[in-house]
Design a protein around this motif. Structure first.
Motif, mmCIF file in Angstrom:
data_model
loop_
_atom_site.group_PDB
_atom_site.id
_atom_site.type_symbol
_atom_site.label_atom_id
_atom_site.label_comp_id
_atom_site.label_asym_id
_atom_site.label_seq_id
_atom_site.Cartn_x
_atom_site.Cartn_y
_atom_site.Cartn_z
ATOM 1 N N LEU A 1 -7.383 2.767 -4.529
ATOM 2 C CA LEU A 1 -7.857 1.495 -4.761
ATOM 3 C C LEU A 1 -6.550 0.538 -4.953
ATOM 4 O O LEU A 1 -5.463 0.770 -5.658
ATOM 5 C CB LEU A 1 -8.696 1.188 -6.054
ATOM 6 C CG LEU A 1 -8.965 -0.113 -6.297
ATOM 7 C CD1 LEU A 1 -10.253 -0.659 -5.201
ATOM 8 C CD2 LEU A 1 -9.581 -0.144 -7.536
ATOM 9 N N TYR B 1 -10.888 -3.276 -13.401
ATOM 10 C CA TYR B 1 -10.755 -2.141 -12.061
ATOM 11 C C TYR B 1 -10.887 -0.965 -12.614
ATOM 12 O O TYR B 1 -11.444 0.076 -12.192
ATOM 13 C CB TYR B 1 -9.473 -2.477 -11.160
ATOM 14 C CG TYR B 1 -9.517 -3.543 -10.459
ATOM 15 C CD1 TYR B 1 -10.507 -3.372 -9.170
ATOM 16 C CD2 TYR B 1 -8.865 -4.864 -10.504
ATOM 17 C CE1 TYR B 1 -10.262 -4.770 -8.256
ATOM 18 C CE2 TYR B 1 -8.662 -5.742 -9.925
ATOM 19 C CZ TYR B 1 -9.376 -5.763 -8.573
ATOM 20 O OH TYR B 1 -9.471 -6.664 -8.045
ATOM 21 N N GLN C 1 -6.531 -6.560 -6.155
ATOM 22 C CA GLN C 1 -5.986 -7.695 -5.805
ATOM 23 C C GLN C 1 -5.999 -8.613 -6.892
ATOM 24 O O GLN C 1 -4.862 -9.281 -6.740
ATOM 25 C CB GLN C 1 -7.236 -8.466 -5.030
ATOM 26 C CG GLN C 1 -7.891 -7.677 -3.740
ATOM 27 C CD GLN C 1 -6.660 -7.483 -2.670
ATOM 28 O OE1 GLN C 1 -6.015 -8.347 -2.342
ATOM 29 N NE2 GLN C 1 -6.461 -6.261 -2.110
ATOM 30 N N PRO D 1 -15.255 2.236 -4.213
ATOM 31 C CA PRO D 1 -14.862 1.775 -2.931
ATOM 32 C C PRO D 1 -13.974 2.519 -2.077
ATOM 33 O O PRO D 1 -13.493 3.670 -2.528
ATOM 34 C CB PRO D 1 -13.560 0.856 -3.634
ATOM 35 C CG PRO D 1 -13.922 0.809 -5.022
ATOM 36 C CD PRO D 1 -15.157 1.794 -5.357
ATOM 37 N N LYS D 2 -14.111 2.304 -0.676
ATOM 38 C CA LYS D 2 -13.514 3.206 0.063
ATOM 39 C C LYS D 2 -12.533 2.413 0.819
ATOM 40 O O LYS D 2 -12.916 1.379 1.032
ATOM 41 C CB LYS D 2 -14.532 3.832 1.137
ATOM 42 C CG LYS D 2 -15.650 4.843 0.588
ATOM 43 C CD LYS D 2 -16.329 5.497 1.472
ATOM 44 C CE LYS D 2 -17.401 6.357 0.959
ATOM 45 N NZ LYS D 2 -18.664 5.545 0.488
ATOM 46 N N HIS E 1 0.964 -1.166 0.013
ATOM 47 C CA HIS E 1 -0.042 0.172 -0.043
ATOM 48 C C HIS E 1 0.930 1.227 0.045
ATOM 49 O O HIS E 1 2.131 1.077 0.534
ATOM 50 C CB HIS E 1 -0.785 0.160 1.146
ATOM 51 C CG HIS E 1 -2.216 -0.727 0.870
ATOM 52 N ND1 HIS E 1 -3.071 -0.407 0.262
ATOM 53 C CD2 HIS E 1 -2.290 -1.931 1.490
ATOM 54 C CE1 HIS E 1 -4.047 -1.316 0.330
ATOM 55 N NE2 HIS E 1 -3.524 -2.310 1.193
ATOM 56 N N VAL F 1 -14.235 1.743 -11.642
ATOM 57 C CA VAL F 1 -13.730 2.388 -10.453
ATOM 58 C C VAL F 1 -13.352 3.965 -11.159
ATOM 59 O O VAL F 1 -13.909 4.897 -10.785
ATOM 60 C CB VAL F 1 -12.786 1.902 -9.704
ATOM 61 C CG1 VAL F 1 -12.695 2.834 -8.413
ATOM 62 C CG2 VAL F 1 -13.318 0.559 -9.069
#
Lengths: 292, 592
Positions: free
Chosen positions: A197, A208, A200, A226-227, A181, A212
């Motif tokens: 984001l 993705y 994965q 997404p959060k 991250h 998103v």
């Protein structure tokens, strides 16, 4: 820029600044899981999708190299109108050559750091130019496709870019394709109201990106995007690049240190020799990780 | 509130036979005081209710006097005689209430006439449900709601507890009616006893008999003749002499109706079989059966007989009878008519059957659903045969692809395990790194992009993952999805919140149910409720402020809807009052 009549600019016209991580050491380290060819395939398809979404949509791609950054694609220029992918790839190759020529190191340990602060600044400069082009302009946003780990040395520059983006209401979306991250990008997206984001399944990167990150800012109001479960607000100290909960802060430039320093390494301010309790010395301040 | 009293004229008796001393009984919530009419009399009573252990009174409606016997803790008792039966109930309620809530003010029961059962039921409910008791205490004793208002919204609760529920309907006997012929042993006569109950059962179990009865009686034969014939047929069955039965049937066509297999039953059976899920594999189930005998091991004599096909319709197996009986018993008593009249019973049964049939017709789409399901299952079975679609497993010839597909997972695990360390440590020369990057980029320029960009399975997985992620982060605030916000609050706050929640609900229910305000009574009720609400309002604010800063946000989120609802009520009443004021003013102005 192509002149367009005022009526055509609706609220879903976007200017998408895409920052592509072209750090060769990073790509070398993930050769087996995500070869850059696959990555580029997904990204090019995504860029085409963005351009197709609205004929006024504009896409600008900035390569974030190891030593430099540069614009490698702009859909509003005449070269960007036809044969986009070919043009982009050609520019990318040129960029890689240029970046290599600037490289002074013979070998690098690990994936190295790419120059995110530089490309963020370039994106913001471009956006500022668009803002100043007239009362009608597409809604800009920045998308960081980043894989390299955070460069602690760029902390101040990146934070400044983040605050500047926040000030000009430009959201920074981040899609982390690396193994870890990115605290910088987490904070960037959190502060500017963008989406962070970390996919994965990198095999489905295009999915993705299109689900998103393809939505324009106006539509985001109606969508549930997404959060992140939590944002790592801890800062890294500038002296040892450690992530710290508590530390010393320079009263001039707000640089963070894990130990008491005589002189700020960032701005060069000399701290007084007074005892620690004195108010003129940098305050020992608790940084609450979840307080924002 | 404490000086609220009930005053009744009563007689105090030392024993039941005693003529008693006439006087006045005053009650408040704490005690009752008996003052005899004759001021010289010494039989003055001043007893606290908390001393009273129990109470008895004469049954309402009996010819005796209305007596109330209050038993004291120490063993003594007070017998009081009243003019009307409603009085002792009120006192009993007082006595009970005094015991349940000894330190609270009296419930305003004075204008109510409660039956004894009602009172007992209410007391029982209050004792069983502590939450209800708290509400009762708060509102009824607090004078916000009257007893009747409080219970009016809980009619259902009272009804549920009603011990005098409508009489349970008797089901059919779970006993097969077998004709037990009573023979006296000397003559050749066989006697059958048929009661209306048995006739009902016969009609329910044997639709053909029912039909025959409606057809034949009373046009063709009398009721007695009909049942004689039926009994004869039953007798023939019981002898198990199929050949004889067939012979008799050939002679008498009416008798044949009883002896032949029931066509209506057969139709119904067929209909039912159609509705059975065909995926229920009867054959397979048979293997699980307790005994692998035909007819589930029931003795079956006639099966051994070799019979001509012409006798076939006269055969009847015991298991058929048993099944039919079971079905009828399980169905329960469908009709609600007196069993005396045979004809009405038969007709009522026919009616219910018809209704059932029409239901079934409307349920046709159910059958369609069933067939859909069958086809789906069939597909699934075929799918199962097709084998797994996982390419990694089905193509072991390309291990590299498999490894590549596993790599991101490994990377992910690494990244999650040590977020502080850099998992990939390898020294790479810059020339090599730049070289490979450049090569790949030029490769793409020459070769073009690989297709397809995304595998559709991967895309679906990504989409599902994202949706799941979004819905989970949206619903669960904390780390533990099973944890609710309330559980994390301190216990006192939680209970207080819950109590306020129920009480606010109660207030709101009463408040809005009294609109539109048409009577003076409703107006005063609304005013009372409004006052109560304005008292709750600051309490809620207090809760919000008293909790720790960690929870304050969540508590305020919980309290907010309550406050909003209350605010709405308060606003509404002020608006109403203002409007009424305006109207009144206008009226007076107009008249002037």
């Amino acid at each position: 820029m192509t002149p367009v009549s005022a009526k055509l600019y609706t609220d879903d016209v976007s200017l998408l600044m895409v920052l592509i991580d072209t750090n060769p050491f990073f790509w070398n380290s993930v050769k087996s899981s995500l070869p850059i060819s696959k990555f580029l395939t997904h990204v090019l398809a995504f860029l085409n999708a963005i351009v197709l979404l609205n004929q006024l949509n504009q896409v600008v791609v900035i390569a974030t190299g190891y030593n430099s950054c540069d614009y490698i694609f702009d859909s509003s220029t005449s070269e960007g109108q036809t044969q986009r992918a070919e043009y982009l790839l050609q520019k990318l190759e040129e960029f890689v050559n240029k970046d290599e020529s600037l490289c002074r190191e013979d070998s690098v340990d690990g994936p190295g750091f790419s120059l995110l602060s530089g490309s963020l600044s370039m994106a913001l400069c471009y956006i500022q130019r668009v803002f100043r082009s007239g009362p009608l302009h597409p809604h800009p946003r920045i998308l960081c496709l980043h894989g390299s780990p955070d460069g602690p040395g760029q902390y101040v520059a990146i934070m400044n870019s983040i605050f500047s983006a926040q000030r000009s209401m430009v959201p920074i979306d981040s899609c982390v394709i690396g193994a870890q991250h990115s605290a910088f990008l987490q904070q960037a997206s959190y502060i500017t109201g963008g989406v962070y984001l970390k996919p994965q399944m990198l095999d489905g990167l295009f999915q993705y990106l299109s689900t998103v990150f393809a939505t324009d800012l106006h539509s985001r109001g109606f969508l549930q995007l997404p959060k992140p479960a939590g944002v790592d607000f801890r800062a890294s100290c500038f002296c040892h690049k450690n992530t710290i909960d508590m530390g010393y802060i320079c009263s001039v430039c707000l640089s963070i240190f894990c130990k008491h320093q005589k002189k700020c390494s960032t701005c060069g301010s000399v701290f007084g020799q007074a005892p620690v309790q004195d108010s003129s010395t940098p305050d020992r301040k608790r940084k609450n990780p979840m307080d924002a | 509130m404490a000086d609220k009293q009930v005053i009744k004229r009563a007689k105090y008796k030392s024993s039941v036979k005693d003529p008693g001393v006439a006087g006045v009984l005053k009650m408040n919530i704490e005690r009752f005081v008996f003052m005899p009419n004759d001021p010289k009399s010494t039989t003055k009573l001043n007893v606290e209710f908390r001393m009273i252990k129990g109470h008895k009174f004469t049954k309402e409606g009996s010819s005796k006097q209305a007596l109330l016997n209050l038993t004291q803790d120490q063993g003594g008792n007070y017998i009081l005689e009243f003019d009307s039966f409603a009085d002792p109930n009120a006192i009993a309620f007082h006595a009970e209430a005094g015991r349940v809530v000894p330190d609270k003010s009296a419930p305003p029961v004075n204008n109510e006439q409660l039956s004894r059962e009602e009172t007992e039921r209410r007391i029982k409910l209050l004792q069983e449900n502590s939450e209800l008791q708290a509400l009762h205490k708060q509102f009824v004793y607090g004078g916000i709601l009257t007893e009747a208002e409080f219970w009016a919204t809980r009619k259902k609760l009272l009804d549920q507890n009603d011990s005098r529920r409508p009489k349970q309907r008797l089901a059919l006997k779970n006993e097969m009616w077998t004709v037990k012929p009573l023979s006296d042993g000397q003559t050749n006569r066989v006697t059958f006893n048929l009661t209306p109950e048995i006739i009902h059962q016969i009609f329910a179990e044997k639709p053909a008999v029912r039909q025959a009865y409606l057809n034949f009686v009373p046009n063709k034969m009398t009721e007695k003749e009909f049942w004689t014939k039926y009994s004869r047929a039953e007798y023939l069955h019981s002898t198990k002499n199929i050949v004889a039965a067939a012979a008799e049937a050939a002679e008498d066509e009416e008798l044949a109706v009883f002896l032949k297999r029931d066509d209506m039953l057969a139709n119904e059976a067929r209909r039912k079989i159609r509705r059975v899920d065909p995926t229920v594999d009867m054959e397979a189930d048979e293997g699980d059966d307790y005994i692998h005998l035909p007819d589930h091991g029931l003795l079956q004599n006639e099966a051994k007989d070799v019979l001509d096909s012409q006798y076939e319709p006269y055969r009847r197996s015991f298991s058929q009878d048993l099944n039919q009986h079971a079905a009828v018993v399980l169905q329960g008593r469908l009709i609600d008519v007196e069993l005396g009249d045979t004809r009405t019973v038969a007709e009522a049964l026919i009616r219910t059957k018809k209704a059932e049939l029409s239901d079934e017709i409307s349920n046709r789409n159910l059958e369609r659903k069933l067939s859909d399901r069958i086809s789906r299952i069939a597909e699934k079975q075929i799918e199962d045969l097709q084998g797994s679609p996982d390419p990694a497993q089905s193509h072991p010839s390309d291990p590299r692809d498999y490894f590549d597909s596993q790599q991101p997972n490994a990377l992910k695990a690494l990244g999650d395990a040590g977020s502080g360390t850099k998992p990939l440590r390898s020294s790479v020369s810059s020339r090599e790194a730049y070289g490979s990057l450049r090569d790949i980029v030029s490769d793409i320029r020459v070769m073009g992009l690989s297709e397809p960009i995304v595998n559709q399975e991967v895309a679906l997985k990504v989409l599902n993952g994202l949706t799941q992620n979004i819905s989970s982060t949206k619903l669960h605030l904390g780390n533990n999805p099973h944890e609710s916000v309330l559980d994390r609050l301190p216990k006192v706050t939680k209970e207080e919140l819950l109590h306020h929640w129920t009480s606010v609900q109660e207030l709101l229910k009463h408040f809005w149910s009294s609109y539109p305000i048409t009577t003076k009574y409703l107006y005063t009720k609304v005013t009372r409720l409004k006052d109560a609400m304005s008292q709750v309002y600051p309490k809620l604010q207090e809760i919000k402020e008293s909790v720790q800063s960690d929870f304050r946000h969540q508590v305020s989120l919980l309290v907010h809807p309550m406050l909003q609802a209350l605010r709405c009520c308060l606003l509404h009443t002020t608006m109403q009052m203002y409007r009424r004021d305006l109207l009144r003013r206008r009226k007076t102005n107009g008249s002037v």
